[in-house]
Design a protein around this motif. Structure first.
Motif, PDB file in Angstrom:
ATOM      1  N   PHE A 143      46.755  54.795  25.900  1.00  0.00           N
ATOM      2  CA  PHE A 143      45.779  55.567  25.131  1.00  0.00           C
ATOM      3  C   PHE A 143      45.061  56.554  26.040  1.00  0.00           C
ATOM      4  O   PHE A 143      45.147  56.468  27.268  1.00  0.00           O
ATOM      5  CB  PHE A 143      44.743  54.689  24.438  1.00  0.00           C
ATOM      6  CG  PHE A 143      44.049  53.678  25.329  1.00  0.00           C
ATOM      7  CD1 PHE A 143      43.679  53.983  26.627  1.00  0.00           C
ATOM      8  CD2 PHE A 143      43.758  52.414  24.858  1.00  0.00           C
ATOM      9  CE1 PHE A 143      43.021  53.071  27.431  1.00  0.00           C
ATOM     10  CE2 PHE A 143      43.110  51.483  25.654  1.00  0.00           C
ATOM     11  CZ  PHE A 143      42.750  51.812  26.942  1.00  0.00           C
ATOM     12  N   SER A 144      44.395  57.480  25.437  1.00  0.00           N
ATOM     13  CA  SER A 144      43.481  58.375  26.143  1.00  0.00           C
ATOM     14  C   SER A 144      42.124  58.265  25.477  1.00  0.00           C
ATOM     15  O   SER A 144      41.998  57.736  24.371  1.00  0.00           O
ATOM     16  CB  SER A 144      43.975  59.829  26.074  1.00  0.00           C
ATOM     17  OG  SER A 144      43.908  60.291  24.735  1.00  0.00           O
ATOM     18  N   ALA A 145      41.108  58.756  26.165  1.00  0.00           N
ATOM     19  CA  ALA A 145      39.775  58.745  25.572  1.00  0.00           C
ATOM     20  C   ALA A 145      39.766  59.536  24.271  1.00  0.00           C
ATOM     21  O   ALA A 145      39.183  59.124  23.266  1.00  0.00           O
ATOM     22  CB  ALA A 145      38.767  59.335  26.560  1.00  0.00           C
ATOM     23  N   GLN A 146      40.440  60.682  24.289  1.00  0.00           N
ATOM     24  CA  GLN A 146      40.480  61.512  23.091  1.00  0.00           C
ATOM     25  C   GLN A 146      41.212  60.801  21.948  1.00  0.00           C
ATOM     26  O   GLN A 146      40.850  60.949  20.787  1.00  0.00           O
ATOM     27  CB  GLN A 146      41.160  62.849  23.400  1.00  0.00           C
ATOM     28  CG  GLN A 146      40.339  63.792  24.263  1.00  0.00           C
ATOM     29  CD  GLN A 146      40.404  63.445  25.744  1.00  0.00           C
ATOM     30  OE1 GLN A 146      41.138  62.544  26.151  1.00  0.00           O
ATOM     31  NE2 GLN A 146      39.606  64.140  26.543  1.00  0.00           N
ATOM     32  N   GLU A 147      42.244  60.013  22.300  1.00  0.00           N
ATOM     33  CA  GLU A 147      42.995  59.318  21.250  1.00  0.00           C
ATOM     34  C   GLU A 147      42.150  58.227  20.608  1.00  0.00           C
ATOM     35  O   GLU A 147      42.172  58.055  19.389  1.00  0.00           O
ATOM     36  CB  GLU A 147      44.269  58.709  21.839  1.00  0.00           C
ATOM     37  CG  GLU A 147      45.167  58.057  20.789  1.00  0.00           C
ATOM     38  CD  GLU A 147      46.468  57.546  21.372  1.00  0.00           C
ATOM     39  OE1 GLU A 147      47.329  57.121  20.593  1.00  0.00           O
ATOM     40  OE2 GLU A 147      46.612  57.571  22.615  1.00  0.00           O
ATOM     41  N   ILE A 148      41.407  57.491  21.412  1.00  0.00           N
ATOM     42  CA  ILE A 148      40.538  56.449  20.855  1.00  0.00           C
ATOM     43  C   ILE A 148      39.511  57.083  19.926  1.00  0.00           C
ATOM     44  O   ILE A 148      39.292  56.624  18.806  1.00  0.00           O
ATOM     45  CB  ILE A 148      39.831  55.661  21.975  1.00  0.00           C
ATOM     46  CG1 ILE A 148      40.856  54.925  22.832  1.00  0.00           C
ATOM     47  CG2 ILE A 148      38.821  54.677  21.378  1.00  0.00           C
ATOM     48  CD1 ILE A 148      40.261  54.238  24.045  1.00  0.00           C
ATOM     49  N   GLN A 149      38.869  58.149  20.409  1.00  0.00           N
ATOM     50  CA  GLN A 149      37.872  58.824  19.577  1.00  0.00           C
ATOM     51  C   GLN A 149      38.511  59.371  18.301  1.00  0.00           C
ATOM     52  O   GLN A 149      37.946  59.254  17.214  1.00  0.00           O
ATOM     53  CB  GLN A 149      37.227  59.972  20.353  1.00  0.00           C
ATOM     54  CG  GLN A 149      36.161  60.702  19.529  1.00  0.00           C
ATOM     55  CD  GLN A 149      35.806  62.053  20.112  1.00  0.00           C
ATOM     56  OE1 GLN A 149      36.050  62.284  21.292  1.00  0.00           O
ATOM     57  NE2 GLN A 149      35.253  62.926  19.304  1.00  0.00           N
ATOM     58  N   HIS A 150      39.709  59.957  18.446  1.00  0.00           N
ATOM     59  CA  HIS A 150      40.393  60.527  17.283  1.00  0.00           C
ATOM     60  C   HIS A 150      40.708  59.445  16.248  1.00  0.00           C
ATOM     61  O   HIS A 150      40.517  59.654  15.043  1.00  0.00           O
ATOM     62  CB  HIS A 150      41.684  61.215  17.724  1.00  0.00           C
ATOM     63  CG  HIS A 150      42.552  61.662  16.591  1.00  0.00           C
ATOM     64  ND1 HIS A 150      42.253  62.775  15.812  1.00  0.00           N
ATOM     65  CD2 HIS A 150      43.703  61.144  16.068  1.00  0.00           C
ATOM     66  CE1 HIS A 150      43.194  62.913  14.879  1.00  0.00           C
ATOM     67  NE2 HIS A 150      44.080  61.935  15.018  1.00  0.00           N
ATOM     68  N   ASP A 151      41.185  58.304  16.712  1.00  0.00           N
ATOM     69  CA  ASP A 151      41.535  57.235  15.780  1.00  0.00           C
ATOM     70  C   ASP A 151      40.301  56.710  15.046  1.00  0.00           C
ATOM     71  O   ASP A 151      40.359  56.407  13.849  1.00  0.00           O
ATOM     72  CB  ASP A 151      42.234  56.093  16.522  1.00  0.00           C
ATOM     73  CG  ASP A 151      43.639  56.484  16.974  1.00  0.00           C
ATOM     74  OD1 ASP A 151      44.209  57.423  16.377  1.00  0.00           O
ATOM     75  OD2 ASP A 151      44.153  55.863  17.914  1.00  0.00           O
ATOM     76  N   ILE A 152      39.187  56.585  15.756  1.00  0.00           N
ATOM     77  CA  ILE A 152      37.938  56.161  15.097  1.00  0.00           C
ATOM     78  C   ILE A 152      37.497  57.212  14.096  1.00  0.00           C
ATOM     79  O   ILE A 152      37.077  56.898  12.978  1.00  0.00           O
ATOM     80  CB  ILE A 152      36.839  55.905  16.158  1.00  0.00           C
ATOM     81  CG1 ILE A 152      37.205  54.701  17.027  1.00  0.00           C
ATOM     82  CG2 ILE A 152      35.481  55.671  15.485  1.00  0.00           C
ATOM     83  CD1 ILE A 152      36.256  54.455  18.185  1.00  0.00           C
ATOM     84  N   ASP A 153      37.610  58.479  14.498  1.00  0.00           N
ATOM     85  CA  ASP A 153      37.188  59.574  13.620  1.00  0.00           C
ATOM     86  C   ASP A 153      38.033  59.621  12.342  1.00  0.00           C
ATOM     87  O   ASP A 153      37.507  59.813  11.246  1.00  0.00           O
ATOM     88  CB  ASP A 153      37.287  60.909  14.367  1.00  0.00           C
ATOM     89  CG  ASP A 153      36.756  62.076  13.550  1.00  0.00           C
ATOM     90  OD1 ASP A 153      35.644  61.962  13.003  1.00  0.00           O
ATOM     91  OD2 ASP A 153      37.456  63.090  13.434  1.00  0.00           O
ATOM     92  N   VAL A 154      39.344  59.442  12.482  1.00  0.00           N
ATOM     93  CA  VAL A 154      40.222  59.452  11.305  1.00  0.00           C
ATOM     94  C   VAL A 154      39.845  58.317  10.356  1.00  0.00           C
ATOM     95  O   VAL A 154      39.776  58.504   9.138  1.00  0.00           O
ATOM     96  CB  VAL A 154      41.701  59.336  11.737  1.00  0.00           C
ATOM     97  CG1 VAL A 154      42.590  59.034  10.536  1.00  0.00           C
ATOM     98  CG2 VAL A 154      42.161  60.621  12.412  1.00  0.00           C
TER      99      VAL A 154
END
Length: 356
Positions: A143-154
């Protein structure tokens, strides 16, 4: 003789029929001329009686049709929250699937050489090229930080859409139930106006309860249907608190933006920090086969920690400057509570025309 008897019998029958007719006529006349029913009063009902009856009618309508519609929306919202949390769990399960490929990559000969040739420069200059090297592979496989944030955002975005749809269904049911009443407050109510009223009501609740800043932000975004910032703050809250609970002030400072040289800001340095935690494991075991198993175990534990923090929160530590974070499960359940309360109070005021 026989003729006379027949005539006499005919006269008798005619007399009986005449008496019967006379009796019937008298009965009809008597019935028609009997006492008249009391006249309906032409006076209108007193204003107090009319108002009371209308008030009772509105209360009955609210209890029988409006309140159930609000309860149905609340149940639908809570089901949407469970789906949101399930999506986040699925994201972390996807991250776990990349742990084995990451461990195999980072402990392979190519990565061993990559680490070894970078280490002297890091020791001499104080740079962190080894950490960046490992972090890049972590982003590629796990994962990346952006991916974790993106998944939470979605997940939060889909939740907002579900709640907005549930609100539309509720309002349609309310308008149908109150169609026979003259209620401008309901007749002129559209989804956007109602959403604004709900947000204002939720803000009042948050002021009264002094809600946590991140938690309050999530509630407001979910209630308003407008988002984009809550997911970032949730991720930052998680990362900071994980760093603090791990006892590493470095993690906390980097997550807050203390890292330097990052081209993408604090969120980008966050994943570098996680990579930094893993670099030590790799170097300590000198990239051996034992390191592969240990690395996988520690990375799995780290993913578990981040997931648990995201959903269930991080408790407050003694003598820590960082407050506890309640987690999305608690925050979103509280969001449903506040939305339900706001819906009831706004509709009560609109239909019963009294302050709830």
């Amino acid at each position: 003789m026989k003729s006379m008897q027949s005539g006499r019998r005919t006269l008798q029958i005619a007399g009986v029929l005449s008496l019967a007719c006379l009796f019937g006529a008298i009965s009809y006349i008597t019935h028609k001329s009997g006492p008249s029913p009391p006249e309906r009063s032409t006076h209108s009902t007193s204003p107090e009686v009319s108002q009371r009856s209308e008030s009772e009618m509105r209360q009955e309508l609210f209890d029988d049709q409006v309140a159930p519609a609000v309860r149905e929306a609340d149940l639908a919202n809570r089901a949407a929250v469970e789906r949101c949390l399930a999506r986040i769990r699925e994201s972390f399960q996807r991250y776990r699937q990349g742990v084995k490929p990451f461990a195999e990559d980072v402990t392979g000969l190519g990565s061993k050489w990559g680490v070894l040739r970078r280490m002297p420069g890091d020791w001499m200059t104080g740079s962190n090229s080894v950490e960046a090297f490992i972090s890049g592979k972590l982003e590629k496989h796990v994962f990346s930080a952006q991916e974790i944030q993106h998944d939470i955002d979605v997940s939060l975005t889909l939740l907002r859409e579900d709640i907005e749809a549930n609100r539309n269904v509720m309002l349609r049911k309310v308008k149908t139930a109150t169609a026979g009443l003259s209620l401008p407050a309901i007749e002129n109510l559209d989804t956007q106006t109602f959403s604004h009223q709900v947000v204002e009501q939720v803000r009042e609740f948050s002021t009264e309860t002094a809600a946590d800043g991140v938690a309050n932000l999530v509630v407001i975004e979910v209630a308003s249907g407008v988002g984009g910032y809550a997911a970032e703050q949730v991720f930052m809250a998680i990362l900071v608190r994980i760093g603090m609970t791990a006892g590493g002030a470095t993690v906390g400072s980097v997550a807050l933006g203390g890292g330097s040289g990052s081209a993408v800001g604090p969120l980008g340095t966050g994943i570098g920090t996680i990579g930094g935690l893993i670099v030590g494991v790799i170097i300590d075991y000198w990239l051996s086969e034992h390191a592969k198993a240990n690395l996988s175990q520690q990375l799995m534990a780290l993913i578990d920690q981040i997931e648990n923090a995201a959903i269930h929160g991080v408790p407050e530590r003694t003598n820590s400057a960082i407050d506890a974070y309640p987690g999305l499960k608690h925050v979103l359940q509280n969001t449903c509570d506040e939305l339900n309360q706001a819906n009831l109070e706004i509709l009560k005021q609109s239909i019963l025309e009294v302050k709830a």
